[in-house]
Write a protein that holds these residues in place. Structure first.
Motif, PDB file in Angstrom:
ATOM      1  N   GLY A 124       0.794  -1.218   0.000  1.00 31.39           N
ATOM      2  CA  GLY A 124       0.000   0.000   0.000  1.00 31.39           C
ATOM      3  C   GLY A 124       0.825   1.266   0.000  1.00 31.39           C
ATOM      4  O   GLY A 124       0.320   2.347   0.332  1.00 31.39           O
ATOM      5  N   ILE A 125       2.104   1.172  -0.387  1.00 31.66           N
ATOM      6  CA  ILE A 125       2.972   2.340  -0.483  1.00 31.66           C
ATOM      7  C   ILE A 125       2.597   3.115  -1.745  1.00 31.66           C
ATOM      8  O   ILE A 125       2.461   2.522  -2.823  1.00 31.66           O
ATOM      9  CB  ILE A 125       4.451   1.918  -0.539  1.00 31.66           C
ATOM     10  CG1 ILE A 125       4.848   1.163   0.733  1.00 31.66           C
ATOM     11  CG2 ILE A 125       5.357   3.125  -0.762  1.00 31.66           C
ATOM     12  CD1 ILE A 125       4.853   1.986   1.990  1.00 31.66           C
ATOM     13  N   PRO A 126       2.431   4.435  -1.679  1.00 31.04           N
ATOM     14  CA  PRO A 126       2.048   5.201  -2.866  1.00 31.04           C
ATOM     15  C   PRO A 126       3.144   5.175  -3.945  1.00 31.04           C
ATOM     16  O   PRO A 126       4.290   5.534  -3.679  1.00 31.04           O
ATOM     17  CB  PRO A 126       1.818   6.614  -2.338  1.00 31.04           C
ATOM     18  CG  PRO A 126       2.519   6.673  -1.022  1.00 31.04           C
ATOM     19  CD  PRO A 126       2.506   5.292  -0.463  1.00 31.04           C
ATOM     20  N   CYS A 127       2.780   4.715  -5.143  1.00 32.22           N
ATOM     21  CA  CYS A 127       3.705   4.587  -6.268  1.00 32.22           C
ATOM     22  C   CYS A 127       3.048   5.156  -7.526  1.00 32.22           C
ATOM     23  O   CYS A 127       1.822   5.275  -7.600  1.00 32.22           O
ATOM     24  CB  CYS A 127       4.037   3.113  -6.541  1.00 32.22           C
ATOM     25  SG  CYS A 127       4.935   2.275  -5.232  1.00 32.22           S
ATOM     26  N   PRO A 128       3.826   5.488  -8.559  1.00 32.48           N
ATOM     27  CA  PRO A 128       3.225   5.817  -9.848  1.00 32.48           C
ATOM     28  C   PRO A 128       2.465   4.597 -10.383  1.00 32.48           C
ATOM     29  O   PRO A 128       2.785   3.460 -10.048  1.00 32.48           O
ATOM     30  CB  PRO A 128       4.438   6.134 -10.737  1.00 32.48           C
ATOM     31  CG  PRO A 128       5.566   6.402  -9.792  1.00 32.48           C
ATOM     32  CD  PRO A 128       5.297   5.566  -8.587  1.00 32.48           C
ATOM     33  N   ARG A 129       1.446   4.843 -11.223  1.00 32.02           N
ATOM     34  CA  ARG A 129       0.794   3.728 -11.893  1.00 32.02           C
ATOM     35  C   ARG A 129       1.815   3.026 -12.779  1.00 32.02           C
ATOM     36  O   ARG A 129       2.636   3.683 -13.431  1.00 32.02           O
ATOM     37  CB  ARG A 129      -0.395   4.228 -12.717  1.00 32.02           C
ATOM     38  CG  ARG A 129      -1.583   4.670 -11.877  1.00 32.02           C
ATOM     39  CD  ARG A 129      -2.705   5.217 -12.734  1.00 32.02           C
ATOM     40  NE  ARG A 129      -2.336   6.512 -13.317  1.00 32.02           N
ATOM     41  CZ  ARG A 129      -3.114   7.181 -14.161  1.00 32.02           C
ATOM     42  NH1 ARG A 129      -4.287   6.687 -14.544  1.00 32.02           N
ATOM     43  NH2 ARG A 129      -2.720   8.354 -14.624  1.00 32.02           N
ATOM     44  N   TRP A 130       1.767   1.696 -12.804  1.00 32.63           N
ATOM     45  CA  TRP A 130       2.797   0.941 -13.493  1.00 32.63           C
ATOM     46  C   TRP A 130       2.228  -0.338 -14.086  1.00 32.63           C
ATOM     47  O   TRP A 130       1.122  -0.762 -13.750  1.00 32.63           O
ATOM     48  CB  TRP A 130       3.949   0.586 -12.542  1.00 32.63           C
ATOM     49  CG  TRP A 130       3.544  -0.364 -11.447  1.00 32.63           C
ATOM     50  CD1 TRP A 130       2.943  -0.056 -10.261  1.00 32.63           C
ATOM     51  CD2 TRP A 130       3.672  -1.796 -11.467  1.00 32.63           C
ATOM     52  NE1 TRP A 130       2.693  -1.186  -9.519  1.00 32.63           N
ATOM     53  CE2 TRP A 130       3.134  -2.281 -10.237  1.00 32.63           C
ATOM     54  CE3 TRP A 130       4.202  -2.704 -12.378  1.00 32.63           C
ATOM     55  CZ2 TRP A 130       3.107  -3.632  -9.911  1.00 32.63           C
ATOM     56  CZ3 TRP A 130       4.181  -4.066 -12.058  1.00 32.63           C
ATOM     57  CH2 TRP A 130       3.647  -4.510 -10.850  1.00 32.63           C
ATOM     58  N   ARG A 253       8.664   1.936   7.139  1.00 29.29           N
ATOM     59  CA  ARG A 253       7.816   0.755   6.937  1.00 29.29           C
ATOM     60  C   ARG A 253       8.371  -0.126   5.823  1.00 29.29           C
ATOM     61  O   ARG A 253       8.355  -1.361   5.931  1.00 29.29           O
ATOM     62  CB  ARG A 253       6.383   1.192   6.603  1.00 29.29           C
ATOM     63  CG  ARG A 253       5.393   0.031   6.591  1.00 29.29           C
ATOM     64  CD  ARG A 253       3.993   0.528   6.875  1.00 29.29           C
ATOM     65  NE  ARG A 253       3.432   1.290   5.786  1.00 29.29           N
ATOM     66  CZ  ARG A 253       2.727   0.731   4.782  1.00 29.29           C
ATOM     67  NH1 ARG A 253       2.528  -0.575   4.762  1.00 29.29           N
ATOM     68  NH2 ARG A 253       2.217   1.485   3.844  1.00 29.29           N
ATOM     69  N   ILE A 254       8.875   0.486   4.764  1.00 24.61           N
ATOM     70  CA  ILE A 254       9.496  -0.286   3.679  1.00 24.61           C
ATOM     71  C   ILE A 254      10.685  -1.070   4.213  1.00 24.61           C
ATOM     72  O   ILE A 254      10.845  -2.260   3.935  1.00 24.61           O
ATOM     73  CB  ILE A 254       9.929   0.648   2.530  1.00 24.61           C
ATOM     74  CG1 ILE A 254       8.705   1.231   1.822  1.00 24.61           C
ATOM     75  CG2 ILE A 254      10.803  -0.098   1.526  1.00 24.61           C
ATOM     76  CD1 ILE A 254       9.030   2.362   0.856  1.00 24.61           C
ATOM     77  N   ALA A 255      11.548  -0.393   4.989  1.00 18.72           N
ATOM     78  CA  ALA A 255      12.737  -1.059   5.536  1.00 18.72           C
ATOM     79  C   ALA A 255      12.350  -2.271   6.367  1.00 18.72           C
ATOM     80  O   ALA A 255      12.957  -3.345   6.255  1.00 18.72           O
ATOM     81  CB  ALA A 255      13.558  -0.074   6.364  1.00 18.72           C
ATOM     82  N   GLY A 256      11.327  -2.122   7.203  1.00 18.45           N
ATOM     83  CA  GLY A 256      10.907  -3.235   8.044  1.00 18.45           C
ATOM     84  C   GLY A 256      10.261  -4.355   7.249  1.00 18.45           C
ATOM     85  O   GLY A 256      10.565  -5.532   7.456  1.00 18.45           O
ATOM     86  N   ALA A 257       9.363  -4.007   6.321  1.00 14.69           N
ATOM     87  CA  ALA A 257       8.629  -5.020   5.562  1.00 14.69           C
ATOM     88  C   ALA A 257       9.538  -5.800   4.617  1.00 14.69           C
ATOM     89  O   ALA A 257       9.325  -6.998   4.382  1.00 14.69           O
ATOM     90  CB  ALA A 257       7.496  -4.363   4.776  1.00 14.69           C
ATOM     91  N   LEU A 258      10.553  -5.140   4.074  1.00 12.88           N
ATOM     92  CA  LEU A 258      11.460  -5.804   3.139  1.00 12.88           C
ATOM     93  C   LEU A 258      12.644  -6.453   3.845  1.00 12.88           C
ATOM     94  O   LEU A 258      13.451  -7.138   3.212  1.00 12.88           O
ATOM     95  CB  LEU A 258      11.968  -4.809   2.088  1.00 12.88           C
ATOM     96  CG  LEU A 258      11.106  -4.627   0.824  1.00 12.88           C
ATOM     97  CD1 LEU A 258       9.668  -4.320   1.149  1.00 12.88           C
ATOM     98  CD2 LEU A 258      11.700  -3.554  -0.070  1.00 12.88           C
TER      99      LEU A 258
END
Length: 405
Positions: A124-130, A253-258
């Motif tokens: 759920g991290i905000p990213c460009p559409r891809w 959150r990214i650091a922890g989740a990954l």
């Protein structure tokens, strides 16, 4: 590779191995000396940037598993100057019991942009559409959804603007699409992203240790030129407080989740929310190592990213990431026409005694990153920041030969 002499750390201090002899490994040496930590660098050549200052720098290829195994035997922990060590090599080293930080299960998300986009979307991290494209029909379908132009990226191997195209037609991707399915950076397809209408580029820098402790530096504004980061303003001036907090929390959150261990740089776009017009951010890319956007921390924060990276991979308590001053400005020095840089010191040091110069021991080549300069100050107003930017730009331009006075 020449077999290294076995290392023996006096007083129980550890040996940290760094794969890659670039400037990031080089800048880990001063804090390593202060902490009495021994560095061992697996360098690309005897004249690699880090090999010039780290005494124990055997030459070896990052793709050579046996060379890595022999070298890693002398290291308590192994970390990385870049993300290019193949996954099969990382997995084999981990199976051997080599203490890798970050590990292969985390590094894959810095090595493969398609894997990174999938995982961040799941979180759920905000990213460009891809989207992933394997043929022209995939490209046409994505462009119909988001509009031309689209940004195309090779999932693996790109950096500093390499492996990125802004395309206005499928024809501009004919050669990449023809390589899909073949061994290499396009084996799994092409990553397509919407062309983001961003306000500016930002970076969130955090560090995380194996035990889960984490720390975040202030969000910075990164100024790009030709796909290369040329200037960093710390903290990002005028950044909405809610965006700053959300971006830092997102990076943590990214650091922890990954499962990232060490420094993580999260490159960001500052945008406006399409519905409310409120400031927001999108994640562009990840780097799991000390990063150019964090070079300002050497003088600008209580704990630099290089000291923090060593603390993190050794699972030591992390240091204070707070800024020392109101503003810090870092400007990159790129290669110009002049091969001799040392004669510039007399002018620069006399003109600006507060300037800090960092050169990386690299041969001069036009456009190559040779070093950076840093200035800092306490003034609160915009004029104070602009004065710092002018000082940094002048120094970088003088080193590059753009100006002569």
């Amino acid at each position: 590779m020449t077999t290294p002499t076995p290392l023996r750390a006096e007083g129980g201090f550890p040996v940290v191995g760094i794969v890659g002899g670039g400037q990031l490994a080089r800048m880990c040496q001063p804090p390593a000396v202060a902490l009495s930590v021994t560095l061992s660098v697996l360098a690309e050549s005897e004249t690699a940037s880090a090999a010039l200052v780290v005494p124990h720098s055997p030459v070896g290829e990052h793709t050579d598993l046996e060379a890595l195994r022999e070298w890693a035997r002398h290291c308590d922990v192994v970390t990385f100057d870049h993300e290019h060590v193949p996954q099969e090599v990382l997995t084999a080293l981990a199976a051997d019991g080599v203490n890798l930080h970050p590990g292969p299960e985390a590094l894959v998300f810095a090595q493969d942009k398609l894997a990174m986009r999938r995982r961040l979307t799941e979180l759920g991290i905000p990213c460009p559409r891809w989207a992933r494209a394997r043929d022209a029909a995939d490209v046409e379908a994505f462009a119909a959804e988001v509009g031309w132009p689209v940004v195309a990226k090779t999932p693996r191997g790109g950096y500093d603007g390499k492996g990125v195209r802004v395309c206005r037609s499928v024809a501009e991707l004919d050669d990449w699409l023809a390589a899909v399915g073949e061994p290499g950076s396009l084996e799994d397809g092409v990553l397509l992203e919407e062309a983001v209408d961003f306000t500016r580029e930002l970076a969130a820098l955090v560090a995380r240790s194996p035990s889960g402790q984490a720390a975040a530096w202030p969000i910075v504004h990164t100024v790009q030129s030709g796909g290369i980061n040329t200037e960093v303003l710390a903290p990002a001036p005028g950044l909405d407080e809610q965006v700053a907090v959300a971006a830092a929390e997102g990076a943590l959150r990214i650091a922890g989740a990954l499962g990232v261990t060490g420094v993580l740089a999260v490159e960001l776009f500052e945008v406006r929310d399409g519905e409310t017009g409120a400031p927001a951010y999108l994640v562009n890319e990840l780097a799991m190592r000390p990063h150019n956007s964090g070079h300002w921390t050497i003088e600008g924060s209580v704990t630099s990213q290089f000291e923090q990276h060593l603390r993190a991979v050794l699972d030591l308590p992390l240091g204070d990431p707070s800024a020392r001053d109101r503003w810090t400005v870092m400007a990159n020095v790129l290669g110009g026409d002049d091969e001799d840089l040392y004669p510039t010191y007399r002018h620069l040091m006399a003109r600006d005694p507060g300037l800090k110069i960092h050169l990386y021991g690299k041969g001069v080549r036009p456009g190559r990153k040779l070093g950076h300069v840093t200035v800092f100050g306490a003034g609160e107003d915009e004029a104070s920041l602009e004065d710092l930017r002018e000082r940094a730009r002048h120094a970088a331009d003088y080193l590059q030969g753009v100006v002569r006075e």
